[in-house]
Design an enzyme around this catalytic site. Structure first.
Site, short mmCIF file in Angstrom:
data_model
loop_
_atom_site.label_atom_id
_atom_site.label_comp_id
_atom_site.label_asym_id
_atom_site.label_seq_id
_atom_site.Cartn_x
_atom_site.Cartn_y
_atom_site.Cartn_z
CB SER A 1 -0.58 -89.38 -57.84
OG SER A 1 0.49 -88.48 -57.70
CG LEU B 1 -0.71 -90.96 -42.36
CD1 LEU B 1 -1.01 -91.71 -41.06
CD2 LEU B 1 0.68 -91.35 -42.90
N GLY C 1 -0.02 -82.88 -40.80
CA GLY C 1 0.55 -83.43 -42.02
C GLY C 1 1.85 -84.15 -41.74
CB THR D 1 -4.21 -89.40 -54.37
OG1 THR D 1 -3.38 -88.24 -54.32
CG2 THR D 1 -4.30 -89.89 -55.80
CG LEU E 1 3.66 -92.62 -45.87
CD1 LEU E 1 3.81 -91.66 -44.72
CD2 LEU E 1 3.01 -91.93 -47.06
NE ARG F 1 11.39 -68.64 -80.59
CZ ARG F 1 10.40 -67.85 -80.92
NH1 ARG F 1 9.55 -68.21 -81.88
NH2 ARG F 1 10.21 -66.70 -80.31
CD GLU G 1 3.56 -90.73 -51.20
OE1 GLU G 1 4.56 -91.47 -51.24
OE2 GLU G 1 2.60 -90.84 -51.98
N GLY G 2 6.15 -86.60 -47.33
CA GLY G 2 7.36 -86.11 -46.70
C GLY G 2 7.87 -84.85 -47.36
CB THR G 3 7.92 -81.30 -46.30
OG1 THR G 3 8.59 -81.43 -45.02
CG2 THR G 3 6.42 -81.25 -46.08
#
Length: 396
Positions: A103, A143, A149, A176, A251, A280, A375-377
């Site tokens: 990020s 932004l 949002g 960020t 974006l 394991r 950056e976009g759901t």
């Protein structure tokens, strides 16, 4: 000699042979970033994550600049001019260490630097880009707002003319790099439409309080941007764009890096699960020898390498100038969603150890919860694709 004897051996780390698509320069970029992350991030990131801090962000930025990772796909001004595929490979390796590190690089290069490089004046480029490429100045991108949002067109941040100056007022959220940035690219409403502004963060009226109490992207600096009568000269505006086309194109460039980066988080979790399954023991043998565990590993490998192949395909399209925003939405929607599922499945293989920071799985899983929606759901990318597939706009 039989045909099968001429086949290369099966490589568990590259079961589809995707490395055959990479040239020596691609591999060199990947190896450089992987080695840097192994040396400078992996030994410390669990502690940073647990404490919720990234105390060496300025040092890391300068080091990332020294290996050409900041604004690496941009041309000139001290940028590396790398291909889209090479930039993607770097994002994958950075996010295999931690989403917060990727990020940092994405916001610096694909948002702040990209905006100045594409839409800025020559003076703005000369002033900021060489220092940002070197990591001497960190940038952020304002932004998203507290109440807007997924709908940036409704932003309330405003820029009004006062003589030859601009005066900015408003708030941006979940930014960020905000608290450590030397420059912010801020988008605001003006009488002529949405415009971008290059804002030195030492300008009076600008502040960036850090957001605390996060349970995701903890090894990352996240801030609010506060603009109270921030006065800027006329030449602070980005001259080459008006409207949402500006921030949305930035974006799209950053989302492309996420398509690759998410597969880095998935790869790290998958590799941890494979190693754990081979060592394991339960019921007298390694759990990797049980059918249910092998089924999980096989499904994870299929989705992981399909995602990498998709990212590679989109990278080649970007390099050819043929990548559409809808195709970026396709990649982000699929790869982040599948990466989260890979992390969750890896956690089941590690059992109780899966929640420990001694392993990277839970850290990656929680980080990806942020990557899924920033950056976009998911819903926004579904609607982008839905509109492209039907020709019908369901956004409003």
């Amino acid at each position: 000699m039989s045909a099968s004897s001429k086949l290369p051996p099966f490589d568990p780390a590259d079961p589809l042979g995707i490395d055959d698509l990479l040239d020596p320069e691609d591999l060199a970029v990947r190896d450089t970033v992987r080695a840097w992350a192994a040396d400078r991030v992996l030994p410390y990131v669990a502690e940073w994550y647990e404490k919720g801090e990234l105390p060496v962000i300025r040092e890391l930025a300068r080091e990332l600049g020294s290996i050409g990772a900041l604004g690496m796909s941009l041309e000139g001004y001290g940028c590396a001019g790398a291909s889209a595929v090479q930039y993607g490979l770097a994002c994958l390796e950075l996010e295999a260490a931690d989403s917060g590190i990727r990020s940092l690089v994405s916001v610096q290069g694909s948002l702040a630097m990209y905006a100045i490089h594409r839409f800025g004046s020559e003076e703005q480029r000369q002033t900021w880009l060489p220092r940002m490429a070197a990591g001497e100045v960190i940038g952020c991108f304002g932004l998203t707002e507290p109440d807007h949002g997924s709908d940036p067109a409704s932003m309330r941040t405003s820029a009004k003319r006062d003589g030859s100056d601009w005066v900015l007022n408003g708030r941006k959220m979940w930014i960020t790099n905000g608290s450590v940035a030397g420059v912010a690219v801020v988008w605001a409403q003006t009488e002529e439409g949405i415009r971008g502004f290059v804002v030195p963060t030492d300008t009076p009226g600008f502040s960036a309080p850090e957001i605390k109490h996060k349970w995701s992207l903890r090894a990352s600096v996240t801030s609010e941007l506060v603009l109270d009568d921030v006065r800027l000269p006329a030449d602070a505006v980005l001259p080459e764009v008006t409207g949402l086309r500006g921030p949305l194109s930035c974006l799209s460039h950053a989302r492309y890096g996420i398509v690759w980066g998410a597969m880095g988080a998935a790869r790290a979790s998958f590799e941890a699960a494979v190693d754990y399954a081979k060592s394991r023991e339960q019921f007298g043998r390694p759990i990797g020898g049980f059918q249910l565990t092998q089924a999980k590993l096989a499904d994870m490998a299929v989705e992981l390498h399909k995602g990498i192949l998709l990212a590679h395909h989109l990278g080649r399209r970007m390099d050819a100038g043929r990548l559409r925003p809808e195709q970026v939405s396709f990649g982000k929607l699929n790869n982040v969603r599948e990466a989260i599922e890979i992390c969750r499945t890896a956690r089941t293989i590690l059992g109780a150890n899966g929640i420990s920071l001694e392993y990277p799985v839970m850290r990656h899983a929680t980080n990806l919860e942020s990557v899924l929606t920033y950056e976009g759901t998911v819903e926004m990318h579904q609607l982008v694709l839905g509109k492209a597939l039907t020709g019908l706009d369901a956004f409003r």
